[in-house]
Write a protein that holds these residues in place. Structure first.
Motif, short mmCIF file in Angstrom:
data_model
loop_
_atom_site.label_atom_id
_atom_site.label_comp_id
_atom_site.label_asym_id
_atom_site.label_seq_id
_atom_site.Cartn_x
_atom_site.Cartn_y
_atom_site.Cartn_z
N ALA A 73 0.83 -1.20 0.00
CA ALA A 73 0.00 0.00 0.00
C ALA A 73 0.87 1.26 0.00
O ALA A 73 0.56 2.23 -0.70
N ILE A 74 1.95 1.22 0.75
CA ILE A 74 2.85 2.38 0.78
C ILE A 74 3.43 2.64 -0.61
O ILE A 74 3.48 3.78 -1.07
N ARG A 75 3.83 1.57 -1.30
CA ARG A 75 4.37 1.71 -2.65
C ARG A 75 3.33 2.27 -3.62
O ARG A 75 3.63 3.15 -4.44
N VAL A 76 2.11 1.77 -3.55
CA VAL A 76 1.04 2.24 -4.43
C VAL A 76 0.75 3.72 -4.18
O VAL A 76 0.62 4.51 -5.12
N LEU A 77 0.67 4.11 -2.93
CA LEU A 77 0.43 5.52 -2.60
C LEU A 77 1.59 6.39 -3.04
O LEU A 77 1.40 7.46 -3.62
N ALA A 78 2.82 5.93 -2.78
CA ALA A 78 4.01 6.70 -3.18
C ALA A 78 4.05 6.89 -4.70
O ALA A 78 4.42 7.96 -5.18
N ALA A 79 3.67 5.87 -5.44
CA ALA A 79 3.65 5.97 -6.90
C ALA A 79 2.65 7.02 -7.38
O ALA A 79 2.79 7.57 -8.47
N SER A 80 1.66 7.32 -6.53
CA SER A 80 0.68 8.37 -6.85
C SER A 80 1.05 9.71 -6.22
O SER A 80 0.26 10.64 -6.22
N GLY A 81 2.26 9.79 -5.65
CA GLY A 81 2.74 11.04 -5.08
C GLY A 81 2.22 11.34 -3.69
O GLY A 81 2.21 12.50 -3.26
N ILE A 82 1.79 10.29 -2.97
CA ILE A 82 1.24 10.47 -1.62
C ILE A 82 2.22 9.91 -0.59
O ILE A 82 2.55 8.73 -0.60
N GLU A 83 2.66 10.78 0.31
CA GLU A 83 3.55 10.38 1.41
C GLU A 83 2.70 9.73 2.50
O GLU A 83 1.58 10.16 2.78
N VAL A 84 3.24 8.70 3.15
CA VAL A 84 2.51 7.98 4.20
C VAL A 84 3.18 8.18 5.55
O VAL A 84 4.40 8.03 5.68
N ILE A 85 2.37 8.52 6.54
CA ILE A 85 2.81 8.59 7.93
C ILE A 85 1.99 7.55 8.69
O ILE A 85 0.77 7.66 8.79
#
Length: 120
Positions: A73-85
């Motif tokens: 999920a972190i990779r998918v979000l990062a690929a969309s330009g979304i940082e995860v905390i």
């Protein structure tokens, strides 16, 4: 700028990103003040395999404040330009305020023990 938080019905962080009831999305102005709040429906199924990353990115979300999520999920979000905390718990508005004030850091702990492919 917009931030998103996986949310349960009682407006608290859902500890499992992929199974939340909805996402609370806060819009911030240039002074990092919350000026708008909206709810975005959660897709059916696992978050990392759904279209939620693209949907949130299209809305302008840049940061996801979450309880826990796997590396997929972190990779998918990062690929969309979304940082995860990760590591967030409690009321979504309180968590957003904590992030705005700079008092929130990623826990670094991933989600790998749920018996599905999202965390792997």
């Amino acid at each position: 700028m917009k931030i998103a938080l996986p949310t349960k019905e009682n407006n608290t962080i859902d500890s499992h990103f992929g199974h939340c009831e909805f996402f609370t999305v806060f819009t911030l102005n240039g002074k990092k003040e919350i000026i708008h709040e909206e709810k975005v429906a959660s897709p059916v199924g696992c978050g990392c395999k759904s279209n939620i990353a693209g949907t949130l990115a299209e809305l302008g979300v840049k940061v996801m404040l979450a309880g826990n999520m796997g590396d997929g999920a972190i990779r998918v979000l990062a690929a969309s330009g979304i940082e995860v905390i990760r590591g967030c718990m409690g009321d979504v508005r309180a968590i957003a305020d904590k992030w705005i004030s700079g008092d929130l850091r990623d826990s670094g702990i991933g989600c790998i023990a749920h018996g599905h492919e999202c965390g792997h």
